[in-house]
Write an enzyme that holds these catalytic residues in place. Sequence first.
Site, mmCIF file in Angstrom:
data_model
loop_
_atom_site.group_PDB
_atom_site.id
_atom_site.type_symbol
_atom_site.label_atom_id
_atom_site.label_comp_id
_atom_site.label_asym_id
_atom_site.label_seq_id
_atom_site.Cartn_x
_atom_site.Cartn_y
_atom_site.Cartn_z
ATOM 1 C CB CYS A 125 10.592 -0.632 2.813
ATOM 2 S SG CYS A 125 11.218 -0.217 1.212
ATOM 3 C CE LYS B 105 -2.822 -8.839 -3.984
ATOM 4 N NZ LYS B 105 -3.156 -8.100 -2.717
ATOM 5 C CD GLU C 214 9.074 -2.202 8.371
ATOM 6 O OE1 GLU C 214 9.479 -1.497 7.672
ATOM 7 O OE2 GLU C 214 8.494 -3.491 8.104
ATOM 8 C CG PHE D 146 -0.191 0.390 2.544
ATOM 9 C CD1 PHE D 146 0.061 1.475 2.992
ATOM 10 C CD2 PHE D 146 0.310 -0.616 3.347
ATOM 11 C CE1 PHE D 146 0.778 2.007 4.109
ATOM 12 C CE2 PHE D 146 0.798 -0.455 4.571
ATOM 13 C CZ PHE D 146 0.965 0.762 4.887
ATOM 14 C CB SER E 7 5.200 -7.627 6.409
ATOM 15 O OG SER E 7 4.560 -8.724 6.075
ATOM 16 C CD GLU F 36 -5.932 -5.997 0.473
ATOM 17 O OE1 GLU F 36 -5.884 -6.662 1.430
ATOM 18 O OE2 GLU F 36 -4.995 -6.220 -0.345
#
Length: 498
Positions: A281, A173, A383, A149, A226, A176
């Site tokens: 990240c 993909k 994290e 995201f 992740s 969402e």
Amino acid sequence: MRDIQHFVNGQTLVGTSGRFGDVFNPNTGEVQARVALATAGELDAAVQVALQAHQGWSATNPQRRARVMFEFKRLVEANMQDLAELLSSEHGKVIADSKGDIQRGLEVIEFACGIPHALKGEYTEGAGPGIDVYSMRQSLGVVAGITPFNFPAMIPMWMFGVAIAVGNTFILKPSEKDPSVPVRLAELMMEAGGPAGVLNVVHGDKVSVDAILQHPDIKAVSFVGSSDIAHYVYSQGTLAGKRVQAMGGAKNHGIVMPDADMDQVVKDLSGAAFGSAGERCMALPVVVPVGKKTADELRERMIAEIETLKVGVSNDAEAQYGPVVSAAHRAKIAEYIQIGKDEGAELVVDGRDFKLQGYEKGFFIGPSLFDGVKPGMKTYHEEIFGPVLQMVRADSFEEALELPSKHQYGNGVAIFTRNGRVAREFAARVNVGMVGINVPIPVPVAYHTFGGWKRSAFGDTNQHGMEGLKFWTKVKTVTARWPEGEMADSSFIIPTMK
């Protein structure tokens, strides 16, 4: 309410699963749309379309494929403002940051525009008597990307830009949580001249991810997310015989030496730790000042700097950062802050109570600063992915070097110093994949390559640049001889080049 559908074969494909995910406006906390979640059967239908499209696209010469990339780049630039506003409305980052998201993706598209040169193979004339040897790079077929995201424009373009330019067809993909920009990018690819079926967007959750990992006709998968999910994607994808690169989490450190330019350090840390609400990240959530004097000065100056930060709605041109992506993520960040406090770290600035007037239901959280963080703490080990800066004090260069080198993550690291010898030694010795020297967020330019070490990356090939080209292609080597006269006698031994 608006429904966000799949994009397959150059057109909208209405989902049939009956399952939807909510898409929020992080500024207000309201549901603004629903996104269709695909079944395994819908994913398979997209793959079949991509398989058919691959026949023609892979046979298209590289120069013509590059022309599509040039036109795609032009169209994205022409639609930059609309794309940025759409991105911000679903993610929450401010408009300027959304434009940066798009621009960094476009830099990989620019690299892909040079694909005819990058695809040139090797050739050896006269490797043996009358024998020439040459190699070529060819596309894999149907490939896929599973994207997070936090960069809904950049990371998809990092993946599909090179993958499509070398002749593959692509299944994307996206997350969402903010799916609209990826669909719009696919539409622009069609406008640019990309054939139908070359770039397809299939929305979904774990059902779609597993369908991608198990589908026999998908030859390679790129993932960013992740570390736990990255490990799952890598292990399941490789088990199914696929080529997989899976980029995971991070806990990037910034080492501040006593001779560093403290004015620049404070500005760099503020942007790197709190920009985009820390949802990067390559954010810099851990600062390691070397020596008590350095630490004490940095602490006081960071407190003063945090007081100047403005948190606002995404379209506020004066805001440094906006809301986080969801209420659940905001709650997770707040929980980590409490854990850090309970562990004994000093919570110098607490951003949990921040509220934006008129947007009290938005997913906002203020900047937080910890001091006295220790390597054994849970909040240091894991994290947080939010606007939280942790200070870990070190007494020496060696102690500071050891912290990122021994951490479970190894995505990025930075050192701030005026001493070239110290910087050179740090870059050579630190056990981390990407290093910045007086650069807080060391994301390499598009014609180099992006990738971390340890639990920050699974697989042995990085993203974009020539590493990306290698990931999305396979090598074929040809050994050719054109004998003169009569056919030579058959040989029953392994041929040599004598």
